[in-house]
Structure formats: structure tokens, C-alpha cells
Design a protein around this motif. Structure first.
Motif, PDB file in Angstrom:
ATOM      1  N   GLN A 119      81.726  57.079  51.719  1.00 17.62           N
ATOM      2  CA  GLN A 119      80.538  57.241  50.896  1.00 17.62           C
ATOM      3  C   GLN A 119      79.911  58.604  51.141  1.00 17.62           C
ATOM      4  O   GLN A 119      79.620  58.989  52.268  1.00 17.62           O
ATOM      5  CB  GLN A 119      79.517  56.150  51.229  1.00 17.62           C
ATOM      6  N   GLU A 120      79.739  59.387  50.078  1.00 21.89           N
ATOM      7  CA  GLU A 120      79.046  60.652  50.194  1.00 21.89           C
ATOM      8  C   GLU A 120      77.671  60.504  49.576  1.00 21.89           C
ATOM      9  O   GLU A 120      77.208  59.405  49.351  1.00 21.89           O
ATOM     10  CB  GLU A 120      79.857  61.754  49.522  1.00 21.89           C
ATOM     11  N   SER A 121      77.025  61.620  49.343  1.00 24.87           N
ATOM     12  CA  SER A 121      75.645  61.566  48.881  1.00 24.87           C
ATOM     13  C   SER A 121      75.599  61.269  47.393  1.00 24.87           C
ATOM     14  O   SER A 121      75.664  62.181  46.560  1.00 24.87           O
ATOM     15  CB  SER A 121      74.946  62.897  49.186  1.00 24.87           C
ATOM     16  N   TYR A 122      75.520  60.006  47.059  1.00 27.60           N
ATOM     17  CA  TYR A 122      75.355  59.575  45.672  1.00 27.60           C
ATOM     18  C   TYR A 122      73.916  59.098  45.460  1.00 27.60           C
ATOM     19  O   TYR A 122      73.262  58.635  46.404  1.00 27.60           O
ATOM     20  CB  TYR A 122      76.304  58.419  45.343  1.00 27.60           C
TER      21      TYR A 122
ATOM     22  N   ASP B 261      73.893  53.431  45.972  1.00 29.79           N
ATOM     23  CA  ASP B 261      74.765  52.963  47.055  1.00 29.79           C
ATOM     24  C   ASP B 261      76.018  52.358  46.424  1.00 29.79           C
ATOM     25  O   ASP B 261      76.101  51.157  46.168  1.00 29.79           O
ATOM     26  CB  ASP B 261      74.022  51.937  47.904  1.00 29.79           C
TER      27      ASP B 261
ATOM     28  N   HIS C  84      73.216  59.310  38.814  1.00 29.32           N
ATOM     29  CA  HIS C  84      74.603  59.049  39.221  1.00 29.32           C
ATOM     30  C   HIS C  84      75.568  59.362  38.084  1.00 29.32           C
ATOM     31  O   HIS C  84      76.616  60.000  38.296  1.00 29.32           O
ATOM     32  CB  HIS C  84      74.742  57.588  39.656  1.00 29.32           C
TER      33      HIS C  84
END
Length: 426
Positions: free
Chosen positions: A4-7, A10, A323
Motif C-alpha cells: 500500500q502506497e499513499s492513496y 485505504d 483516488h
């Protein structure tokens, strides 16, 4: 899946709500999800056509059928009352979601956006349009808008006009000023193009329409699922969208209309539920919005749509929009790395959450088939915008569209699949 990166959302937690995203595809379609041949992980990039439905929405629909399934507005028994309350509150929830302060009276449930468009075209257009009048659309309209108003114009003798698009796939607003004149009675415009990703200046178009005494109908099929929408801030007279593109069930859409306009309009469908009094000579209609919902309505779907709205509200529509825009820009930039790919529409940092393109020497349908073998589900064809594709000089295009559960790694999988297509057609 990638770390998981910075999205803005979640993604890992959200994906857990959608079991279908864990499927593997490529085996026997008569036994989905079964067999050793289902070995390719699904990468679902066809969200502009239909998004997936989380467990929370499925559970809400199942609870309706298991616990209080009954027809609405027709019985005084307990189940009917429970179903009626849930169905009516679903209208209230939709009104709140899109900023309709008039509440349920301004929101009629329809089968989809297309039926909402037809409701206004027939219930308002057949009575109000005639020779010398014009309806102004855009060259990027979905067939639901373009064909509907085109055919109503033919029946009434009105003229259908089309605002040009420029080389970047944006509306030519100077041309809009020329077309929207004293003859104009309706402006019908898509909020976000389902082919170009263009986000249209619908508030400006509403002002233009109202300055000449015309109304505006906004097709929100691609906007309500993906960003905050306030119909009153836009000053839309009519606004429509579908549930199945926003984590909801199929078979339900919503038509918003300003109260005074809906009051004046005659119904489009006739039958049970929408009548107040019937004699052998005439009939009178129920109050809003029920006069536009003839017959047994989409009760379970309404419950599901309300649950979908709750789900999206918990995420935050600002986060949903951020997003989508992040993934669209990333996809645009990845595709733009290649000289043999033509991308349609505005730059990556100025579009909704989809990218349509073509790969040189490979028909969109062939490309879709090759990507499907890699597990990548995209859309190929004219996306119900044949006149727009004629304008673009393309018989068809390939469209990747994103939603809350998609990742950059899935975009990379799409790009990898294009390399397979290049090798096959080299």
C-alpha cells in the motif's frame, strides 16, 4: 498486490469488501470461479460501465428479502409498512447525497439514467417542444441523451444542435454561446464524458441556458459515482444517474428535477401506484415523486442504492474523486510513454477517472481479447458514443476506467498487456 502506497483511500481495506476482486478468470465460463484453469488474477478496469458491489450493499439487499420483503404503499400490514418506510427513506438519502433540499419529492427512481432521460424527454419534451425550438447537446453525448433528444426533436419539429469539441476533447464554449439562443428550450449535457473523461463546465452551461429561458438536463452517470455533486449549486433543472456505477445494484437510477418542473409535467408511464383517483373517463396522479413511478417500484434496488450511498459517504466523496484522478493521471502518463498509442481527451491531470485510447495496428476488440487473456477487463467499442467516434476518426477505442478499489499496479498490468499485443501483431 503491491504494498500500500499513499492513496487517498485505504485500498487494501476496501478491496476486502469486494470478494469478486479475488477471482481468477480464464477458465470455463459455465462454472465461474471453479476449476484448475482459472489461473489468471482479475484486474477489473471497466468501472465506467459497471462498478462492483461491496458486501455491505449485498447484505442490505439480502436483509430486505429475508426480513421485510413486501410491496410498498399498498398494504397496512407490518411488512408493507417496513418496506414503505425503507423505500421512502432511500429517496431521502439520494436527495441528501446530491444536495436536493426538496427531499424525496424531487427524486424519482427510474430503471437507469437512460430511463430518466426518456422520462423528461417524453413527459416534458413532447408537450413543450415544437417547430422553431431547439435542443442543444454536445458532440460527446452518450446515446441515452443524444438519441433520445434527437428522436424527440424529429417528432416535434424541433432542431437538435451539437456543441463542438476542440482538439483536447473539451467543449468549445464560444460555440456553445452561439448555439444556445432564444430558440433553445433545453440544454442536455453529460457532466463527465464516458469516452473522453472530459469534465464539462455544467454550471456555466446552466447559466447560459437560464439566460435565454431554457432548462438544463445534466447526465451524471459518470459524475455522481465519482465526486461530490450538488445539483443546486450547479443549478441543474434535471439531473440523472445510475446505481450500478456507484457500488449499487443494477436496475435502479434516479431522476432529480426541480419541484415546480416535476409538478407541471405529466407522467411518462401509467398504471398502478402513480394514480390518486381513476374513473372510466379520466385519472388524477399521486403526489411527487410517486406519479413518476408506475407499477411495483424497484424496492430492493432502492434499499441497495441507499446502502451504496452510505458506503461511499463513509469513504468520503472527496477521497473517491482524488483516488480516481490519481489513477487516471497515472494511466495517462504510462500510456503516453509510447508513440504507438493515441489517447483521446484532455491531459491526465484534467479528466475524470477513465482513459480511452487505441494501439496502432490493433483493433480495440482484438486488444480487449488479448488483455482478457491476461486477466485485464477493459471496455472496447464505441462506448455508446458513435457520433463522437466518427468525429475522432476512430471506429472504436479501448477504455480503462477506475474506481476506489483499483491500484497503480493494476494500471501497470494493463500496460504489460499492451506489450503482449504488440508482440502478437508485430
Amino acid at each position: 498486490m503491491e504494498v500500500q502506497e499513499s492513496y487517498p483511500v485505504d485500498v487494501d481495506s476496501l478491496r476486502a469488501d469486494f470478494p469478486i476482486l479475488q477471482r481468477k478468470v480464464g477458465g470455463d465460463i459455465s462454472t465461474p470461479g471453479e476449476g484448475d484453469d482459472d489461473t489468471v488474477p482479475l484486474v477489473y478496469l471497466d468501472n465506467a460501465a459497471t462498478s462492483h458491489t461491496p458486501d455491505q450493499v449485498v447484505d442490505a439487499i439480502a436483509d430486505y428479502y429475508r426480513e421485510y420483503n413486501s410491496n410498498v404503499h399498498r398494504g397496512i400490514h407490518h411488512l408493507s409498512q417496513e418496506a414503505s418506510v425503507a423505500y421512502e427513506e432511500a429517496h431521502d438519502r439520494v436527495a441528501e447525497f446530491i444536495g436536493a433540499s426538496g427531499g424525496r419529492e424531487e427524486v424519482a427512481f427510474t430503471k437507469n439514467t437512460t430511463e430518466a432521460m426518456n422520462t423528461v424527454a417524453y413527459a416534458w419534451g413532447l408537450d413543450e417542444l415544437g417547430p422553431g425550438d431547439s435542443v442543444v447537446l454536445t458532440e460527446m453525448e452518450h446515446h441515452a441523451s443524444l438519441v433520445t433528444w434527437q428522436q424527440i426533436a424529429k417528432r416535434t419539429g424541433a432542431e437538435a444542435r451539437y456543441i463542438r469539441i476542440d482538439e483536447d476533447g473539451r467543449l468549445d464554449m464560444e460555440h456553445a454561446k452561439e448555439l444556445i439562443d432564444d430558440s433553445t428550450k433545453m440544454v442536455s449535457v453529460v457532466h463527465i464524458s464516458n469516452t473522453l473523461g472530459t469534465v464539462n463546465p455544467v454550471s456555466d452551461l446552466a447559466d447560459m441556458a437560464h439566460d435565454v429561458g431554457a432548462y438544463i438536463f445534466v447526465d451524471g452517470a459518470q459524475s455522481v459515482p465519482t465526486r461530490p455533486v450538488d445539483v443546486e449549486a450547479i443549478d441543474a433543472d434535471f439531473y440523472a444517474f445510475s446505481g450500478h456505477k456507484m457500488c449499487g445494484p443494477t436496475g435502479i437510477g434516479a431522476l432529480y428535477g426541480k419541484r415546480d418542473l416535476l409538478d407541471e409535467m405529466q407522467p411518462y408511464h401509467y398504471g398502478g401506484s402513480m394514480i390518486r383517483r381513476v374513473t372510466f373517463d379520466d385519472a388524477t396522479w399521486e403526489d411527487l415523486p410517486w406519479k413518476f413511478e408506475a407499477g411495483t417500484p424497484p424496492i430492493a434496488q432502492g434499499v441497495g442504492l441507499a446502502a451504496a450511498i452510505e458506503y461511499l459517504d463513509d469513504i468520503g466523496m472527496e477521497n473517491v474523486q482524488a483516488h480516481e484522478e490519481l489513477l487516471a493521471e497515472y494511466a495517462y502518463d504510462r500510456l503516453n510513454e509510447f508513440d504507438d498509442i493515441e489517447i483521446y481527451g484532455p491531459p491526465g491531470d484534467d479528466r475524470g477517472g477513465l482513459v480511452s485510447f487505441n494501439l496502432d495496428g490493433v483493433h480495440a476488440h482484438d486488444l480487449s481479447s488479448i488483455l482478457n487473456e491476461q486477466g485485464v477487463a477493459i471496455r472496447a467499442g464505441d462506448h455508446c458514443t458513435q457520433p463522437l467516434h466518427d468525429k475522432l476518426g476512430a471506429a472504436a477505442s479501448t477504455r480503462a476506467s477506475f474506481y476506489i478499489y483499483n491500484t497503480k499496479a493494476e494500471v501497470d498490468k494493463l500496460v504489460d498487456g499492451l506489450e503482449v499485443a504488440r508482440d502478437l501483431f508485430a
